[in-house]
Design a protein around this motif. Structure first.
Motif, PDB file in Angstrom:
ATOM      1  N   PRO A  15      -9.043 -35.757  37.887  1.00  0.00           N
ATOM      2  CA  PRO A  15      -7.583 -35.602  37.902  1.00  0.00           C
ATOM      3  C   PRO A  15      -7.019 -35.560  39.315  1.00  0.00           C
ATOM      4  O   PRO A  15      -5.855 -35.849  39.532  1.00  0.00           O
ATOM      5  CB  PRO A  15      -7.351 -34.283  37.166  1.00  0.00           C
ATOM      6  N   GLU A  16      -7.868 -35.220  40.285  1.00  0.00           N
ATOM      7  CA  GLU A  16      -7.379 -35.135  41.669  1.00  0.00           C
ATOM      8  C   GLU A  16      -6.849 -36.485  42.172  1.00  0.00           C
ATOM      9  O   GLU A  16      -6.028 -36.534  43.089  1.00  0.00           O
ATOM     10  CB  GLU A  16      -8.462 -34.598  42.604  1.00  0.00           C
ATOM     11  N   GLU A  17      -7.347 -37.553  41.547  1.00  0.00           N
ATOM     12  CA  GLU A  17      -6.862 -38.879  41.979  1.00  0.00           C
ATOM     13  C   GLU A  17      -5.355 -39.024  41.784  1.00  0.00           C
ATOM     14  O   GLU A  17      -4.712 -39.851  42.417  1.00  0.00           O
ATOM     15  CB  GLU A  17      -7.593 -39.981  41.202  1.00  0.00           C
ATOM     16  N   LEU A  18      -4.830 -38.217  40.844  1.00  0.00           N
ATOM     17  CA  LEU A  18      -3.387 -38.293  40.578  1.00  0.00           C
ATOM     18  C   LEU A  18      -2.563 -37.845  41.779  1.00  0.00           C
ATOM     19  O   LEU A  18      -1.382 -38.140  41.870  1.00  0.00           O
ATOM     20  CB  LEU A  18      -3.031 -37.408  39.376  1.00  0.00           C
ATOM     21  N   PHE A  19      -3.197 -37.104  42.661  1.00  0.00           N
ATOM     22  CA  PHE A  19      -2.441 -36.515  43.776  1.00  0.00           C
ATOM     23  C   PHE A  19      -2.782 -37.171  45.112  1.00  0.00           C
ATOM     24  O   PHE A  19      -2.484 -36.616  46.162  1.00  0.00           O
ATOM     25  CB  PHE A  19      -2.698 -35.000  43.842  1.00  0.00           C
ATOM     26  N   GLU A  20      -3.409 -38.331  45.051  1.00  0.00           N
ATOM     27  CA  GLU A  20      -3.916 -38.889  46.309  1.00  0.00           C
ATOM     28  C   GLU A  20      -2.809 -39.345  47.262  1.00  0.00           C
ATOM     29  O   GLU A  20      -3.071 -39.554  48.438  1.00  0.00           O
ATOM     30  CB  GLU A  20      -4.927 -40.017  46.039  1.00  0.00           C
ATOM     31  N   ASP A  21      -1.580 -39.471  46.747  1.00  0.00           N
ATOM     32  CA  ASP A  21      -0.488 -39.842  47.647  1.00  0.00           C
ATOM     33  C   ASP A  21      -0.073 -38.707  48.591  1.00  0.00           C
ATOM     34  O   ASP A  21       0.648 -38.929  49.559  1.00  0.00           O
ATOM     35  CB  ASP A  21       0.748 -40.258  46.836  1.00  0.00           C
ATOM     36  N   ILE A  22      -0.472 -37.491  48.274  1.00  0.00           N
ATOM     37  CA  ILE A  22      -0.077 -36.379  49.143  1.00  0.00           C
ATOM     38  C   ILE A  22      -0.952 -36.403  50.400  1.00  0.00           C
ATOM     39  O   ILE A  22      -2.173 -36.293  50.305  1.00  0.00           O
ATOM     40  CB  ILE A  22      -0.238 -35.017  48.440  1.00  0.00           C
ATOM     41  N   PRO A  23      -0.348 -36.585  51.569  1.00  0.00           N
ATOM     42  CA  PRO A  23      -1.162 -36.690  52.786  1.00  0.00           C
ATOM     43  C   PRO A  23      -1.878 -35.375  53.101  1.00  0.00           C
ATOM     44  O   PRO A  23      -1.397 -34.299  52.735  1.00  0.00           O
ATOM     45  CB  PRO A  23      -0.145 -37.033  53.876  1.00  0.00           C
ATOM     46  N   GLU A  25      -2.187 -33.639  55.731  1.00  0.00           N
ATOM     47  CA  GLU A  25      -1.452 -32.633  56.520  1.00  0.00           C
ATOM     48  C   GLU A  25      -0.510 -31.801  55.647  1.00  0.00           C
ATOM     49  O   GLU A  25      -0.123 -30.696  56.020  1.00  0.00           O
ATOM     50  CB  GLU A  25      -0.568 -33.266  57.610  1.00  0.00           C
ATOM     51  N   ALA A  26      -0.083 -32.379  54.506  1.00  0.00           N
ATOM     52  CA  ALA A  26       0.889 -31.682  53.663  1.00  0.00           C
ATOM     53  C   ALA A  26       0.226 -30.897  52.546  1.00  0.00           C
ATOM     54  O   ALA A  26       0.891 -30.299  51.721  1.00  0.00           O
ATOM     55  CB  ALA A  26       1.878 -32.688  53.081  1.00  0.00           C
ATOM     56  N   ARG A  27      -1.081 -30.882  52.525  1.00  0.00           N
ATOM     57  CA  ARG A  27      -1.776 -30.202  51.422  1.00  0.00           C
ATOM     58  C   ARG A  27      -1.985 -28.730  51.715  1.00  0.00           C
ATOM     59  O   ARG A  27      -2.073 -28.315  52.865  1.00  0.00           O
ATOM     60  CB  ARG A  27      -3.135 -30.859  51.179  1.00  0.00           C
ATOM     61  N   ILE A  28      -2.115 -27.976  50.661  1.00  0.00           N
ATOM     62  CA  ILE A  28      -2.513 -26.577  50.821  1.00  0.00           C
ATOM     63  C   ILE A  28      -3.777 -26.380  49.990  1.00  0.00           C
ATOM     64  O   ILE A  28      -4.035 -27.136  49.053  1.00  0.00           O
ATOM     65  CB  ILE A  28      -1.411 -25.599  50.354  1.00  0.00           C
ATOM     66  N   SER A  29      -4.557 -25.366  50.344  1.00  0.00           N
ATOM     67  CA  SER A  29      -5.802 -25.175  49.591  1.00  0.00           C
ATOM     68  C   SER A  29      -5.534 -24.390  48.308  1.00  0.00           C
ATOM     69  O   SER A  29      -6.062 -24.719  47.252  1.00  0.00           O
ATOM     70  CB  SER A  29      -6.833 -24.472  50.464  1.00  0.00           C
TER      71      SER A  29
ATOM     72  N   PHE B 217       5.753 -40.134  45.093  1.00  0.00           N
ATOM     73  CA  PHE B 217       5.605 -39.223  46.225  1.00  0.00           C
ATOM     74  C   PHE B 217       5.854 -39.989  47.525  1.00  0.00           C
ATOM     75  O   PHE B 217       5.286 -41.052  47.752  1.00  0.00           O
ATOM     76  CB  PHE B 217       4.207 -38.603  46.235  1.00  0.00           C
ATOM     77  N   ARG B 219       4.921 -40.758  50.704  1.00  0.00           N
ATOM     78  CA  ARG B 219       3.710 -40.544  51.504  1.00  0.00           C
ATOM     79  C   ARG B 219       4.015 -40.294  52.972  1.00  0.00           C
ATOM     80  O   ARG B 219       3.284 -39.613  53.671  1.00  0.00           O
ATOM     81  CB  ARG B 219       2.797 -41.773  51.385  1.00  0.00           C
ATOM     82  N   ILE B 222       5.792 -36.639  56.313  1.00  0.00           N
ATOM     83  CA  ILE B 222       5.624 -36.001  57.628  1.00  0.00           C
ATOM     84  C   ILE B 222       6.324 -36.839  58.703  1.00  0.00           C
ATOM     85  O   ILE B 222       6.997 -36.302  59.592  1.00  0.00           O
ATOM     86  CB  ILE B 222       4.120 -35.830  57.965  1.00  0.00           C
ATOM     87  N   ARG B 248      -0.709 -27.652  45.246  1.00  0.00           N
ATOM     88  CA  ARG B 248      -1.356 -28.738  46.002  1.00  0.00           C
ATOM     89  C   ARG B 248      -0.651 -29.026  47.310  1.00  0.00           C
ATOM     90  O   ARG B 248      -1.260 -29.429  48.293  1.00  0.00           O
ATOM     91  CB  ARG B 248      -1.420 -30.010  45.157  1.00  0.00           C
ATOM     92  N   SER B 249       0.645 -28.836  47.296  1.00  0.00           N
ATOM     93  CA  SER B 249       1.422 -29.005  48.519  1.00  0.00           C
ATOM     94  C   SER B 249       2.599 -28.047  48.417  1.00  0.00           C
ATOM     95  O   SER B 249       2.818 -27.432  47.366  1.00  0.00           O
ATOM     96  CB  SER B 249       1.909 -30.457  48.640  1.00  0.00           C
ATOM     97  N   SER B 253       4.846 -27.142  53.851  1.00  0.00           N
ATOM     98  CA  SER B 253       3.754 -27.886  54.498  1.00  0.00           C
ATOM     99  C   SER B 253       4.127 -29.347  54.712  1.00  0.00           C
ATOM    100  O   SER B 253       3.476 -30.056  55.472  1.00  0.00           O
ATOM    101  CB  SER B 253       2.453 -27.751  53.692  1.00  0.00           C
ATOM    102  N   MET B 254       5.172 -29.807  54.031  1.00  0.00           N
ATOM    103  CA  MET B 254       5.683 -31.162  54.308  1.00  0.00           C
ATOM    104  C   MET B 254       6.706 -31.132  55.438  1.00  0.00           C
ATOM    105  O   MET B 254       7.387 -32.119  55.700  1.00  0.00           O
ATOM    106  CB  MET B 254       6.367 -31.742  53.062  1.00  0.00           C
ATOM    107  N   LEU B 346      -0.675 -30.028  37.398  1.00  0.00           N
ATOM    108  CA  LEU B 346      -1.683 -31.033  37.056  1.00  0.00           C
ATOM    109  C   LEU B 346      -1.373 -31.664  35.693  1.00  0.00           C
ATOM    110  O   LEU B 346      -1.364 -32.892  35.550  1.00  0.00           O
ATOM    111  CB  LEU B 346      -3.072 -30.376  37.034  1.00  0.00           C
ATOM    112  N   ARG B 370       1.132 -45.685  40.225  1.00  0.00           N
ATOM    113  CA  ARG B 370       1.008 -44.354  39.677  1.00  0.00           C
ATOM    114  C   ARG B 370       2.277 -43.527  39.983  1.00  0.00           C
ATOM    115  O   ARG B 370       3.002 -43.822  40.930  1.00  0.00           O
ATOM    116  CB  ARG B 370      -0.207 -43.680  40.297  1.00  0.00           C
TER     117      ARG B 370
END
Lengths: 439, 480
Positions: A15-23, A25-29, B217, B219, B222, B248-249, B253-254, B346, B370
């Motif tokens: 499912p993480e592939e759904l969020f791959e557009d988020i760069p 630097e902008a991610r949080i853990s 999104f 991209r 930033i 997730r973000s 952070s953006m 999610l 997507r």
């Protein structure tokens, strides 16, 4: 967990592939939030926190100023709890939303009768923002740089008005009140009317609960300058609709028709105007029409004034409003009926009059502070500072409002006392004996 | 298809009861004669009839609790019932906003904690809960923008929004006194070159939602933030689409400076038939002094309201906020926790993509690929059959589904904006897809005259705008 069927349909393995557009630097853990709770734990946790509140139903409270506690019939609470109403949204598809639309049309009808306005919208956030929007609307009707208000306007609403006018670079100027009665000083209004005035606002009853009958002179003086009247809808059960003394726009607070104080939100901003100003009006409006077969039906109308169509040329930015509160007001008025509603208004007036009379007999207090008939609240002049009085009463579990002296030095030490049909004889006696103890 | 909405010829309240004209006016002796009301034509109705009336109306009202409500950009998720229950406690409802702070410690604690949770979810440093709705959050944010620039001695008069922005963005900018600059998008994204060319010393802020209204999104967010900040302007986040990214973000952070939250969207408080909502605003530390008053402050284990904030923009509405809405959002966040919120996003995104993958076989998906939590289809292929998105949306009602948001965003011809949210099952989504397929095979005549199974047939909106009937009095006059 994601349904594997869904992953398969999307042709992805994680499912993480759904969020791959988020760069990166902008991610949080992760988010740092308290551990989740189940229903039982949450109820325990929540009750523990809110038990620290001392409510206005547990102890006598004489707070008012636009937020009041009135009896809400059980039927009204049950109607509001119907999730067919509260989990719907703005009726963009009228065919599937006739229930809410008809209720909003009925609300508009009730408010039109009370205010005398040709058209009342289906709600603003609260009285204070309705005032801000009314002033902006006046500016659309008549350009100018000065907006006049009666000095006897609630300071809470004055602050919001000032905020709303910031975008058009206008000044707010106050018209003083008569020091004896707190009624509008009509002569001062006449003096101030010279120049670029684009509107005048007066609350009736005013902040001190006083019913102002001088208003009949105002509209003649104003001429083409729009008149905005602020009113408690409950008072309009027994007072003339502001249309009869020349109002162009009528606003007010309506939350107490069917909902609790809720610490000041949500509230219900009432907003109505004369039909000549219709297209300059903010907010959502429900109109009657028919369906394809000629059957009566309702829908949102004149949407070309609104932000989703007109964008930066809209009459307001309002989108989400307070529809559910308008439904409450409608159900409340239906449940009480005209007779019951007038009865509540009269009971409040009589109770306030009696209480004021009793306070006037106590040394150290002047009640009412202003020599004029009042509705459900009244100002009391005090020999001792209100802050001290407030604190002392609070020790005995009685809540009164803040001192008027901060915003109205000319009034001196005074406080507004609000009563309603919910006050018991015991509660009133308790206030009286406490005041006697402080004198 | 076996959906039929209840349909009553339900009269108006004014037609059910009648008003008492024999009122004894002498009872009004304490009201100055000039201002005394003598007639109050409000109907008296037996309680049994009142209740039946409203139950019938409720049955003629589509709601999240009765069906799928995929209204794009509105996040019509299920509203947990516990939140409703606790919001009705008298310890919540029976509080007056002018009570002494010492008597509302519980309420202030809830609000203080909620501010903290929202700050964490938004990636910002401080939050105000005062704004009554998302649009008022925008208005508040723009007042903060104005105060910030004016403090730095440079008044700036322009706010930039993309052409896909929600209508409230330009409307709020105009209301706050800004000139509006709209930038065209490029392939469904912000055109950074166009942005670079437009920003300058007059730019006060750029308002953006990410993911954007196409569900894509940005991209380059930033990079966009860099362009805006280099020009000395601020970046504003419209929180309408926050449901896509929780855990997730964050807007922070953006590199957004100001963000509003729609508690009635992301945090599951009910939409109330149009409201109430709540639109808290969060800011980065350097903007904290400008937040509205009163601020809720914590001193040890006591909470208080602070009005003495010299740089504050002031007050945007009476009192501290839509408290009863805030309580519901607090309940939602505490029940979900960090993992729950991350999971919600999610599932929201997975559900949207599941629907997108199925429906793009039936309708064109402009700017393919997507999506995040929502997507926008074009219904222009319907024109070949003499139909429009409008007709298709009406026919969906007959199949028991609320229509998507239609004709928005404007850059998509015959737009259908679909946001399923995380709370819908794949079974519901499959049935929604099946309805799409079925309608495409139906007789165009049936679609064009839809809906047929709702409480009334197709509503004549043109007539409403022509007749201008806004209350019972005018309706009675017209129908005579």
């Amino acid at each position: 967990m994601i349904d594997p069927e869904i992953l398969k349909a999307l042709g992805i393995s994680s499912p993480e592939e759904l969020f791959e557009d988020i760069p990166a630097e902008a991610r949080i853990s992760s988010l740092k939030l308290p551990e989740p709770m189940d229903e039982r734990d949450f109820i325990r946790h929540f009750k523990k926190i809110v038990s620290k509140n001392i409510t206005v139903s547990e102890t006598p409270s004489f707070l008012g100023g636009g937020v009041y506690r009135h009896y809400i019939p059980a039927a009204v609470r049950e109607i509001l709890a119907r999730s067919e109403f509260y989990t719907s949204y703005t009726p963009y598809q009228p065919e599937a939303s006739q229930g809410m639309l008809q209720a909003m049309f009925e609300y508009q009808s009730y408010m039109s009768i009370l205010t005398g306005m040709d058209i009342v919208n289906s709600s603003m956030y609260d009285w204070s923002t309705a005032l801000g929007e009314a002033a902006l609307m006046c500016h659309r009707i008549r350009r100018g740089s000065r907006f006049l208000i009666a000095r006897s306007t609630s300071p809470v609403r004055k602050r919001v008005l000032e905020m709303y006018l910031r975008g058009i670079d206008a000044s707010v100027e106050e018209i003083p009140f008569d020091p004896e009665t707190s009624r509008l000083s009509v002569d001062s209004l006449e003096d101030k009317l010279k120049g670029e005035v684009f509107g005048f606002y007066l609350e009736n009853p005013n902040l001190f609960g006083v019913m102002d009958e001088n208003v009949f002179e105002v509209s003649d003086l104003l001429g083409e300058v729009p008149l905005v009247i602020g009113a408690d809808p409950l008072s309009l059960a027994i007072m003339k609709p502001p249309s009869e003394y020349g109002a162009d726009i009528v606003i007010g607070e309506g939350h107490h028709l069917g909902t609790d104080p809720n610490f000041g939100g949500p509230l219900l901003g009432i907003f109505g105007c004369r039909k000549e100003h219709l297209r300059k009006m903010p907010g959502r409006i429900i109109g009657a029409t028919t369906d394809a077969t000629g059957k009566r039906a309702f829908c949102m109308t004149l949407q070309t004034r609104e932000q989703h169509i007109r964008r930066d040329k809209a009459t307001s930015n309002i989108c989400t409003n307070e529809s559910l509160m308008a439904l409450a007001a409608c159900a409340y008025l239906a449940a009480l009926g005209g007779t019951g509603f007038r009865g509540v208004a009269l009971e409040n007036l009589e109770k306030a009059k009696d209480l004021s009379g009793r306070i006037s007999e106590i040394d150290g207090f002047r009640s009412p502070r202003f020599d004029a008939p009042h509705f459900n609240e009244f100002a009391v002049g005090c020999d001792i500072p209100v802050d001290r009085l407030r604190k002392r009463l609070l020790e005995g579990g009685i809540q009164i409002g803040p001192s008027l002296s901060k915003d109205f030095p000319e009034v001196g030490e005074a406080v507004v006392i609000a009563v309603s049909e919910l006050h018991t004889e015991d509660e009133l006696n308790k206030l009286i004996s406490s005041l006697e103890g402080t004198a | 298809m076996n959906y039929h909405q209840a349909s009553y010829d339900e009269p108006l309240l004014f037609e059910i009861g009648s008003s008492d004209d024999d009122f004894d006016v002498s009872l009004l002796r304490d009201i100055p004669k000039q201002i005394r009301r003598e007639a109050l034509p409000l109907p008296d109705i037996p309680e049994r009839e009142v209740f039946k009336h409203f139950v019938r109306l409720s049955q003629m009202n589509f709601s999240v609790d009765s069906g799928f409500y995929p209204l794009g950009s509105c996040t019509m998720k299920y509203n947990p019932k516990l939140a409703e229950q606790v919001a009705r406690y008298s310890k919540v409802t029976d509080l007056h906003p002018e009570q002494d702070p010492s008597t509302v410690q519980g309420a202030l604690q809830i609000m203080n904690e909620l501010e903290g949770y929202l700050a964490e979810i938004g990636g910002v440093d401080a939050v105000t809960l005062q704004p009554a709705a998302g649009a008022q959050g925008e208005f508040t944010g723009l007042q903060i923008v104005r105060a910030y620039h004016s403090d730095r001695g440079g008044d700036r008069n322009e706010v930039i929004v993309p052409d896909t922005a929600h209508g409230t963005n330009p409307a709020s900018a105009a209301m706050a006194g800004y000139d509006l600059i709209e930038i065209p998008s490029k392939s469904g994204h912000v055109d950074c070159d166009a942005l670079e060319a437009i920003v300058g010393n007059d730019t006060a802020a750029l308002m953006l939602t990410n993911p954007n209204t196409l569900g894509i999104f940005e991209r380059d967010v930033i990079g966009i933030a860099d362009i805006v900040h280099r020009a000395g302007a601020l970046l504003y986040y419209d929180g309408a689409n926050l449901n896509a990214i929780m855990g997730r973000s964050t807007p922070g952070s953006m590199n957004f400076d100001i963000v509003h939250f729609n508690l009635h969207k992301t945090f599951a408080t009910p939409h109330g038939g149009g409201g109430p909502g709540a639109g808290p605003v969060g800011v980065k530390q350097f903007l904290e002094p400008y937040l509205p008053v009163p601020r809720i402050v914590r001193k040890g284990d006591r909470f208080d309201l602070d009005y003495e904030r010299p740089k504050s923009i002031g007050t945007v509405r009476a009192y501290v906020g839509n408290f009863a809405v805030l309580v519901r959002a607090y309940c939602y966040i505490r029940m979900m926790g960090a993992e729950g919120l991350r999971d919600a996003s999610l599932h929201a995104v997975a559900n949207a993509n599941y629907l997108r993958a199925k429906l793009e076989k039936l309708f064109e998906l402009p700017f393919g690929g997507r999506r995040m939590h929502e997507f926008v289809l074009s219904g222009r292929s319907l024109k070949e059959r003499g139909l429009r998105t409008f007709d298709f949306a009406k026919r969906l009602l007959d199949h028991g589904f609320h229509s998507p948001t239609v004709y928005f965003p404007h850059i998509v011809d015959e737009a259908m904006m679909i946001e399923p949210t995380e709370t819908e099952s794949s079974d519901t989504l499959d049935r929604f897809v099946a309805a799409f397929e079925a309608i495409l095979h139906e007789d165009p005549e049936i679609v064009q005259t839809a809906p047929h199974n709702t409480s009334v047939g197709r509503v004549d909106e043109v007539k409403a705008a022509r007749n201008l009937i806004f209350n019972f009095g005018s309706l009675k006059a017209l129908e005579k």
